[in-house]
Scaffold this active site. Sequence first.
Site, PDB file in Angstrom:
ATOM      1  N   HIS A  48       0.204  30.746 -19.741  1.00  0.00           N
ATOM      2  CA  HIS A  48      -0.403  29.605 -19.051  1.00  0.00           C
ATOM      3  C   HIS A  48      -1.047  30.070 -17.732  1.00  0.00           C
ATOM      4  O   HIS A  48      -0.405  30.785 -16.956  1.00  0.00           O
ATOM      5  CB  HIS A  48       0.682  28.562 -18.772  1.00  0.00           C
ATOM      6  CG  HIS A  48       0.178  27.341 -18.108  1.00  0.00           C
ATOM      7  ND1 HIS A  48       0.663  26.910 -16.901  1.00  0.00           N
ATOM      8  CD2 HIS A  48      -0.788  26.468 -18.466  1.00  0.00           C
ATOM      9  CE1 HIS A  48       0.021  25.807 -16.543  1.00  0.00           C
ATOM     10  NE2 HIS A  48      -0.856  25.507 -17.481  1.00  0.00           N
ATOM     11  N   HIS A  90      -8.265  27.401 -11.502  1.00  0.00           N
ATOM     12  CA  HIS A  90      -7.658  26.124 -11.912  1.00  0.00           C
ATOM     13  C   HIS A  90      -8.049  24.958 -11.022  1.00  0.00           C
ATOM     14  O   HIS A  90      -8.499  23.917 -11.489  1.00  0.00           O
ATOM     15  CB  HIS A  90      -6.131  26.243 -11.935  1.00  0.00           C
ATOM     16  CG  HIS A  90      -5.469  24.939 -12.223  1.00  0.00           C
ATOM     17  ND1 HIS A  90      -5.043  24.079 -11.228  1.00  0.00           N
ATOM     18  CD2 HIS A  90      -5.194  24.326 -13.394  1.00  0.00           C
ATOM     19  CE1 HIS A  90      -4.506  22.990 -11.795  1.00  0.00           C
ATOM     20  NE2 HIS A  90      -4.597  23.115 -13.095  1.00  0.00           N
TER      21      HIS A  90
HETATM   22  O1  G3P Z   1      -2.716  23.759 -21.369  1.00  0.00           O
HETATM   23  C1  G3P Z   1      -2.006  22.909 -20.579  1.00  0.00           C
HETATM   24  C2  G3P Z   1      -2.504  23.062 -19.171  1.00  0.00           C
HETATM   25  O2  G3P Z   1      -3.337  24.173 -19.023  1.00  0.00           O
HETATM   26  C3  G3P Z   1      -3.303  21.893 -18.677  1.00  0.00           C
HETATM   27  O3  G3P Z   1      -2.942  21.665 -17.351  1.00  0.00           O
HETATM   28  O4  G3P Z   1      -3.209  21.831 -14.909  1.00  0.00           O
HETATM   29  O5  G3P Z   1      -2.242  23.721 -16.118  1.00  0.00           O
HETATM   30  O6  G3P Z   1      -4.653  23.249 -16.398  1.00  0.00           O
HETATM   31  P1  G3P Z   1      -3.266  22.668 -16.141  1.00  0.00           P
HETATM   32 CA    CA Z   2      -5.210  24.874 -17.922  1.00  0.00          CA
END
Ligand code: G3P
Ligand code: CA
Length: 288
Positions: A48, A90
């Site tokens: 992630h 992000h």
């Molecule tokens: O894939 C789940 C996640 O990536 C979406 O939330 O905020 O981590 O981009 P975030």
């Molecule tokens: Ca993400």
Amino acid sequence: MYRSFGIAAALLTGTALLGGTAWASVASPAKPPRLPRSHFAHTENIAHRAGSGVAPENTIAACARASASGADRCEFDVQQTKDQQLVLIHDETLARTTNVEELFPDRSPWRVSDFTLAEIRRLDAGSWFSPRFRNERVPTLQQALEMLGKGRAGLLLEIKHSPRSPGIDNRVAAELLSNRDLWEGRRLALQSFDRQALRKLHRAVPDVPILLLGADDGQLSDVADYADALVLPHAAQLTAGQVREVKSRGLRVYAATDRPRVQRRLLSFGVDGIMTGVPARLRDVLRY
Ligand code: G3P
Ligand code: CA
């Protein structure tokens, strides 16, 4: 406007609705049944934010470490710069994960969409995490595709939509189509919270798997027309029945959690992949 569900937030909320079924929070069941390692052979280990737990998120260094410690894919967040270039970061602003305030003190609120690629390339995207990553930069989508092309990692690209990045989907599609040699036959997938965007991307690059994020509003009737999988929120509250229900629609199921106990429960439900900031820990859970 700018959708996100960080893992921690996803674990803190209560019930969710999908397909009209109220997904009551589950009491933690007894330890899930032990299943043979082979049962999980297909389960994807997805880093992630490229593996945010062990290196600065959304960087090439993080993805290299994640891939070396068991990740099948690195998840990156794609955004658009002021000069319509595609970078991997992000947050909507550069402040948390770069030294932008130091280099450009009078450019608050330091939005990604307010900086050119040349300006962003000057930023240190690693020291905020640890001084040993001071040479890390905000990567471009092209760099991630080149890493994929060298067989160093699989990719899951999440497109972050915002009114400040009009046309991002067209640019992502164009960049994929002009770099087909880098990803064809390799692990590349796209994800987003935005259904319209995913429909458009599926039409543009039909041979790239698509994951729909945040599908907890019960509107699933046509999802299988353009998506191959759902990334279900509220991982800690998911039940075997909910996973079964989504699979019954011909969709694969992914979820995001860093907690081994929740990971084991999700594996016993037969999820197709888990996203985590620490892929080495999920590798050990998969190995039992
Ligand atoms: O894939 C789940 C996640 O990536 C979406 O939330 O905020 O981590 O981009 P975030
Ligand atoms: Ca993400």
